[in-house]
Write a protein that holds these residues in place. Structure first.
Motif, PDB file in Angstrom:
ATOM      1  N   ILE A   1      57.693  92.169  -9.271  1.00  0.00           N
ATOM      2  CA  ILE A   1      58.977  92.168  -9.987  1.00  0.00           C
ATOM      3  C   ILE A   1      59.455  93.594 -10.057  1.00  0.00           C
ATOM      4  N   VAL A   2      60.656  93.687  -9.833  1.00  0.00           N
ATOM      5  CA  VAL A   2      61.503  94.758  -9.975  1.00  0.00           C
ATOM      6  C   VAL A   2      62.472  94.887 -11.134  1.00  0.00           C
ATOM      7  N   ARG A   3      62.454  95.741 -12.170  1.00  0.00           N
ATOM      8  CA  ARG A   3      63.440  95.625 -13.185  1.00  0.00           C
ATOM      9  C   ARG A   3      64.247  96.689 -13.203  1.00  0.00           C
ATOM     10  N   ASP A   4      65.575  96.641 -13.772  1.00  0.00           N
ATOM     11  CA  ASP A   4      66.602  97.627 -13.923  1.00  0.00           C
ATOM     12  C   ASP A   4      66.744  97.439 -15.354  1.00  0.00           C
ATOM     13  N   ASP A   5      66.536  98.673 -16.179  1.00  0.00           N
ATOM     14  CA  ASP A   5      66.753  98.419 -17.699  1.00  0.00           C
ATOM     15  C   ASP A   5      68.295  98.505 -18.015  1.00  0.00           C
ATOM     16  N   LEU A   6      68.953  99.368 -17.407  1.00  0.00           N
ATOM     17  CA  LEU A   6      70.425  99.616 -17.599  1.00  0.00           C
ATOM     18  C   LEU A   6      71.142  98.047 -17.556  1.00  0.00           C
ATOM     19  N   LEU A   7      70.753  97.485 -16.575  1.00  0.00           N
ATOM     20  CA  LEU A   7      71.445  96.229 -16.274  1.00  0.00           C
ATOM     21  C   LEU A   7      70.719  95.015 -16.731  1.00  0.00           C
ATOM     22  N   ASP A   8      69.388  95.235 -17.370  1.00  0.00           N
ATOM     23  CA  ASP A   8      68.807  94.197 -18.094  1.00  0.00           C
ATOM     24  C   ASP A   8      68.609  92.828 -16.972  1.00  0.00           C
ATOM     25  N   GLU A   9      68.156  93.487 -15.810  1.00  0.00           N
ATOM     26  CA  GLU A   9      67.900  92.212 -14.597  1.00  0.00           C
ATOM     27  C   GLU A   9      66.560  92.625 -13.980  1.00  0.00           C
ATOM     28  N   ASP A  10      66.041  91.500 -13.612  1.00  0.00           N
ATOM     29  CA  ASP A  10      64.672  91.376 -12.827  1.00  0.00           C
ATOM     30  C   ASP A  10      64.996  90.801 -11.498  1.00  0.00           C
ATOM     31  N   VAL A  11      64.416  91.149 -10.461  1.00  0.00           N
ATOM     32  CA  VAL A  11      64.420  90.524  -8.974  1.00  0.00           C
ATOM     33  C   VAL A  11      62.717  90.328  -8.888  1.00  0.00           C
ATOM     34  N   TRP A  12      62.720  89.333  -8.437  1.00  0.00           N
ATOM     35  CA  TRP A  12      61.408  88.845  -8.004  1.00  0.00           C
ATOM     36  C   TRP A  12      61.128  88.922  -6.399  1.00  0.00           C
ATOM     37  N   LEU A  13      60.265  89.598  -5.852  1.00  0.00           N
ATOM     38  CA  LEU A  13      60.272  89.679  -4.392  1.00  0.00           C
ATOM     39  C   LEU A  13      58.908  88.840  -3.904  1.00  0.00           C
ATOM     40  N   GLY A  14      59.062  88.284  -2.840  1.00  0.00           N
ATOM     41  CA  GLY A  14      58.012  87.560  -2.269  1.00  0.00           C
ATOM     42  C   GLY A  14      58.066  87.171  -0.735  1.00  0.00           C
ATOM     43  N   GLU A  15      57.186  86.682  -0.210  1.00  0.00           N
ATOM     44  CA  GLU A  15      57.208  86.348   1.136  1.00  0.00           C
ATOM     45  C   GLU A  15      56.391  84.936   1.319  1.00  0.00           C
ATOM     46  N   THR A  16      56.824  83.900   1.840  1.00  0.00           N
ATOM     47  CA  THR A  16      55.804  82.717   2.235  1.00  0.00           C
ATOM     48  C   THR A  16      54.879  82.870   3.313  1.00  0.00           C
ATOM     49  N   SER A  17      54.029  81.944   3.483  1.00  0.00           N
ATOM     50  CA  SER A  17      52.876  82.197   4.462  1.00  0.00           C
ATOM     51  C   SER A  17      53.491  82.184   5.733  1.00  0.00           C
ATOM     52  N   LYS A  18      54.510  81.843   5.960  1.00  0.00           N
ATOM     53  CA  LYS A  18      55.093  81.921   7.583  1.00  0.00           C
ATOM     54  C   LYS A  18      55.863  83.143   7.633  1.00  0.00           C
ATOM     55  N   GLY A  19      56.123  83.757   6.612  1.00  0.00           N
ATOM     56  CA  GLY A  19      56.657  85.105   6.902  1.00  0.00           C
ATOM     57  C   GLY A  19      58.196  85.092   6.185  1.00  0.00           C
ATOM     58  N   LEU A  20      58.658  84.111   5.758  1.00  0.00           N
ATOM     59  CA  LEU A  20      59.962  84.213   5.039  1.00  0.00           C
ATOM     60  C   LEU A  20      60.138  84.911   3.833  1.00  0.00           C
ATOM     61  N   ARG A  21      61.059  86.050   4.065  1.00  0.00           N
ATOM     62  CA  ARG A  21      61.305  86.690   2.847  1.00  0.00           C
ATOM     63  C   ARG A  21      62.110  86.128   1.685  1.00  0.00           C
ATOM     64  N   VAL A  22      61.485  86.138   0.394  1.00  0.00           N
ATOM     65  CA  VAL A  22      62.412  85.430  -0.769  1.00  0.00           C
ATOM     66  C   VAL A  22      62.419  86.503  -1.876  1.00  0.00           C
ATOM     67  N   ARG A  23      63.660  86.315  -2.486  1.00  0.00           N
ATOM     68  CA  ARG A  23      63.809  86.913  -3.708  1.00  0.00           C
ATOM     69  C   ARG A  23      64.488  86.081  -4.594  1.00  0.00           C
ATOM     70  N   VAL A  24      64.143  86.322  -5.872  1.00  0.00           N
ATOM     71  CA  VAL A  24      64.647  85.324  -6.883  1.00  0.00           C
ATOM     72  C   VAL A  24      65.061  86.197  -8.144  1.00  0.00           C
ATOM     73  N   VAL A  25      66.214  85.910  -8.311  1.00  0.00           N
ATOM     74  CA  VAL A  25      66.807  86.716  -9.466  1.00  0.00           C
ATOM     75  C   VAL A  25      66.974  85.440 -10.785  1.00  0.00           C
ATOM     76  N   PRO A  26      65.783  85.183 -11.559  1.00  0.00           N
ATOM     77  CA  PRO A  26      65.907  84.198 -12.721  1.00  0.00           C
ATOM     78  C   PRO A  26      66.585  84.645 -13.743  1.00  0.00           C
ATOM     79  N   THR A  27      67.612  84.296 -14.134  1.00  0.00           N
ATOM     80  CA  THR A  27      68.364  84.599 -15.476  1.00  0.00           C
ATOM     81  C   THR A  27      69.241  83.479 -15.872  1.00  0.00           C
TER      82      THR A  27
END
Lengths: 434, 425
Positions: free
Chosen positions: B9-35
């Motif tokens: 989880i990468v956070r930016d305090d100025l923007l008050d946003e989080d980005v979640w970074l992951g990868e599936t077992s088959k190698g698909l890169r995934v990012r989620v911005v839950p808001t």
């Protein structure tokens, strides 16, 4: 000066400030805010002068004497857009003065960007750089030429051009026929004093309201807006009337030849005008089923099954009472598309559609309404439209109305629809079919 | 940075946003911005496969494709009759679309409800290619109509004519959708070959932004039926030499002359972060020359060299780069000479200017977070390139005026310049 009014409208707070209704909604989900002051006048022969006004106002103010100086001031406000603009809604001409800015809380030092931006907007609106009471002749002439060039350049976007041509011919003799920019001839006939007259007319006689939304300061937003509105001259607003309606007549058709590969067809239908919201909501559902996207009759029948067109859209215009169908097609298919469109309108109007078709159309419109609060611009536009209609409804209440419309209401909503005009922009190489 | 159940989880305090970074077992890169700032969610899956991918090595031989194949494939996958893609999204009130560019093909939807069902359908439509002769032939007519529509645009014609002047052999010179002629050569076999090569987990990235649970998004990504595998060995002809056609004219049905001019970038930057920095520095150069606040632009206007139609852009990716300036004019010779002179004359950048531009770009960056679609799109692209989130402001803060000056000297070369004049006809 603040005056008490009903304190809410369409989900916004409402107050009268300096005699002008101001609707505002503080929403901390956003990192930006926007304020617009809107003035409405009837669409008439002054359209060209009014449309030239925004570019004249951006030539300089008493404080910032030229365009680079204005642009630098916007840059110092973290790239705020402080802009006048005009638009056409039905047979009205709207002049907007807008401030669109990031919130001070999201930049270093937390400056008061609402006050700074409104000061700037006030300079543009009320203190333009004038010489002897009018814009400098040299500046006026250059902007006049530029405006005429821009109107001619609309031909480069064939879809927009075809839509404009179709409306001007379909509604010839009615205010609706006047394009928002007034037309090249009207622009070229303007005199140096005309833009300043248009500014004074908008500010003195325009039906005016303000709308604000977003990350506005916790305290004192309305007072800041009030300080800005004191810059306006004394006002005597004039109402704008209902749109002109015409009696049914035989359909007319035109073909315009140009160097194009893909023909553009525009069918202009008239629908009886009413101020009754429920009817217009039913009509919006009808138009969505007819040509509101890939789920629609026109997409499935005309594009997918019969391969007659690349695109086919339909939309109703509540402000005038029109149903327009826009199609991109091969010229040879134009007649068949017109026949098929008429057939589908008749089918829907006779109630011959599946409940699932209506529910799909409804789901799309409800989804749009559910997301409208996600965009400051969309939500402000929704509220402005509600204000114009004096229809105090939130997006949620509008959604309830959409949800309550029955199948027979959708079918009957288009009672009295008739094809008034068919326009085709077609390649030069072949003969006209219509 | 923090970690949670397979996510960083990468956070930016100025923007008050989080980005979640992951990868599936088959190698698909995934990012989620839950808001919860939005009622609507936006999901995108993007592939590193675009109109410039006209050649790749496979099993020891080189495969060559006709122009327009990536766009054709996008049409075919997107209009998958098996899952009636439009109808199913529409029934849920979702808006779905796809787009093909020079180096990427992306599929996305926006929805306020039933996001996971829509996401399953989005991933299903890119995970299988239901392609046969009948449906490929049927699509050809629709794509031809689309191409004709684009060809009716003077700007589209001039843009690709300009690129063909700059790039004698690189496929960026070809229209993204190909031509009506080139798509005649596209067969079901060709589409299936390209699908098998490029539509793989390691050649893609997915992003979802909005009111969503990152764990549910990851579970959906794990269900994605895309074949595992990395990027194919794409082949592009080297095209970094001088411009061969420095000037061309094209007669069009336009009311006024139009000029398209600019330079080819003669160096490629493989590293994505370095490329983004170069993009930013070049944008600062164009801002110095042609923004509304620039006295250089104002001088061109006052001398009737270029009016308000003047616009400029710099486009680059890992396999091409170019700078473009265009405008309408009554006097193309004066416009070309005057703008060229402005482009090549060495600029000066003082600290006042940099401060204003930093503020402007900061405002633009903050504004970009106002759209859930922009959030998803930017994260999908950054994931595909391996760029960490929230680096833009650091990049902006570290750029110096000297870098901008040096960039002008590097990019603006006489033998890299070309122009195309659109003549009213």
């Amino acid at each position: 000066m603040l005056t008490a009014m009903a304190d809410a409208f369409a989900g916004f707070r409402l107050a009268e400030v300096e005699g002008i209704p101001v609707l505002w909604k503080r929403d901390r989900r956003f990192k930006t805010f926007r304020f617009s002051l809107i003035a409405r006048r009837p669409l008439d022969e002054r359209a060209a002068a009014r449309s030239l006004l925004p570019s004249m106002l951006l030539q300089g103010t008493e404080r910032d004497p030229d365009r680079p100086a204005l642009a630098r001031r916007m840059e110092m406000l973290y790239g705020a857009a402080v802009l006048p603009s005009t638009s056409k809604i039905g047979e009205s001409h709207l002049l907007r003065f807008s401030l669109d800015s990031v919130a001070g809380s999201h930049v270093p030092g937390e400056p008061d960007l609402l006050s700074d931006g409104l000061d700037f907007l006030g300079d543009i609106l009320a203190r333009p750089r004038l010489e002897n009471g009018e814009f400098a002749t040299g500046v006026f002439r250059r902007e006049q030429v530029q405006a005429a060039h821009e109107v001619r350049a609309l031909f480069n976007d064939k879809m927009v051009y075809a839509g404009q041509q179709a409306l001007s011919q379909a509604c010839a003799g009615e205010p609706m026929a006047i394009p928002e920019h007034g037309g090249v001839a009207a622009i070229e006939a303007l005199q140096p004093a005309d833009p300043e007259r248009a500014r004074a007319d908008f500010l003195q006689h325009g039906q005016m309201w303000g709308v604000a939304m977003g990350a506005l300061p916790e305290e004192g937003s309305l007072e800041r807006i009030g300080a800005f509105l004191t810059a306006l001259p004394a006002r005597s607003p004039e109402p704008v009337g209902d749109p002109v309606q015409v009696e049914p007549r035989p359909a007319r058709a035109d073909v315009e030849r140009a160097n194009v590969q893909q023909a553009k067809q525009v069918l202009v239908y008239r629908v009886p005008w009413t101020n009754e919201s429920r009817t217009w909501v039913a009509r919006a559902l009808f138009a969505s089923m007819l040509g509101g996207g890939p789920h629609s009759r026109l997409f499935r029948e005309v594009r997918e099954k019969q391969s007659l067109a690349y695109y086919a859209h339909a939309a109703v215009d509540r402000n005038k009472g029109l149903l327009q169908v826009h199609v991109g097609l091969d010229e040879s298919a134009a007649e068949r598309v017109q026949v098929e469109t008429q057939k589908q309108i008749e089918e829907l109007a006779a109630g011959r559609f599946e409940p699932a078709e209506l529910e799909t159309a409804r789901a799309g419109l409800l989804s749009t309404l559910a997301a409208i609060d996600d965009s400051i611009g969309d939500r402000m536009e929704f509220t402005s439209r509600q204000w114009l209609l004096q229809q105090d409804r939130t997006p949620e209440q509008q959604a309830e109305l959409y949800a309550s419309i029955q199948q027979d209401e959708v079918a009957s909503s288009m009672d009295g629809v008739w094809l008034d005009y068919s326009y085709l922009l077609a390649p030069q190489a072949t003969e006209a079919k219509t | 940075m923090t970690a949670e159940n397979g996510f960083e989880i990468v956070r930016d305090d100025l923007l008050d946003e989080d980005v979640w970074l992951g990868e599936t077992s088959k190698g698909l890169r995934v990012r989620v911005v839950p808001t919860d700032r939005f009622h609507e969610a936006s999901a995108i899956i993007t592939f590193r496969y675009g109109s410039t991918d006209l050649g790749f090595r496979s099993e020891g031989s080189e495969h060559k494709s006709p122009e327009g194949v990536a766009h054709y494939l996008e049409h075919k996958l997107f209009e998958d009759e098996e899952i009636q893609v439009f109808q199913r999204f529409a029934e849920r009130g979702a808006k779905v679309n796809a787009m093909t560019g020079f180096t990427r093909t992306s599929y996305h939807f926006m929805a306020t409800d039933r996001v996971l069902e829509n996401l399953d359908d989005l991933l299903a439509l890119v995970s299988q290619a239901h392609i046969n002769k009948e449906n490929v032939d049927k699509e050809r007519g629709i794509i031809a109509q689309e191409i004709r529509m684009y060809e009716d645009s003077a700007d589209y014609r001039l843009f690709f004519d300009f690129l063909s002047c700059l790039f004698p052999v690189h496929p960026v010179r070809h229209p993204v959708g190909g031509t009506v002629d080139s798509i005649q050569a596209i067969t079901p076999e060709e589409l299936l070959t390209c699908y098998a090569a490029f539509y793989r987990t390691g050649n893609a990235a997915m992003s979802v932004a909005g009111p969503v649970d990152p764990h549910e998004i990851m579970a959906a990504a794990e269900r994605c039926g895309l074949e595992a595998g990395g990027s194919p060995d794409s082949v592009w002809p080297e095209d970094l030499g001088p411009v061969e056609t420095a000037r061309r004219e094209l007669t069009l049905q336009i009311p006024r002359h139009k000029v398209y001019m600019g330079v080819k970038d003669r160096t490629l930057v493989p590293d994505a972060e370095d490329r983004l920095r170069r993009q930013l520095v070049t944008e600062l150069l164009l801002d110095r020359l042609f923004s509304a606040s620039s006295e250089i632009r104002e001088d061109l206007r006052q001398r009737n060299v270029a009016d308000d139609s003047l616009s400029s852009t710099y486009m680059s990716d890992f396999n091409f780069g170019f700078l473009l300036v265009d405008c309408e004019t009554d006097d193309p010779a004066t416009a070309i000479d005057g703008i060229r002179e402005a482009l090549f004359r060495p600029v000066t950048i003082d600290e006042d200017h940099l401060e204003r531009v930093r503020r402007k770009f900061l405002g633009k960056y903050v504004r970009s977070f106002a759209s859930v679609y922009n959030l998803a799109l930017s994260q999908a692209h950054e994931a595909l390139e391996g760029i960490p989130p929230f680096q833009s402001l650091q990049r902006l803060a570290s750029v110096t005026g000297d870098e901008v000056v040096a960039r002008q000297q590097e990019l603006l070369r006489d033998d890299s310049f070309a122009c195309v004049v659109g003549l009213p006809g």
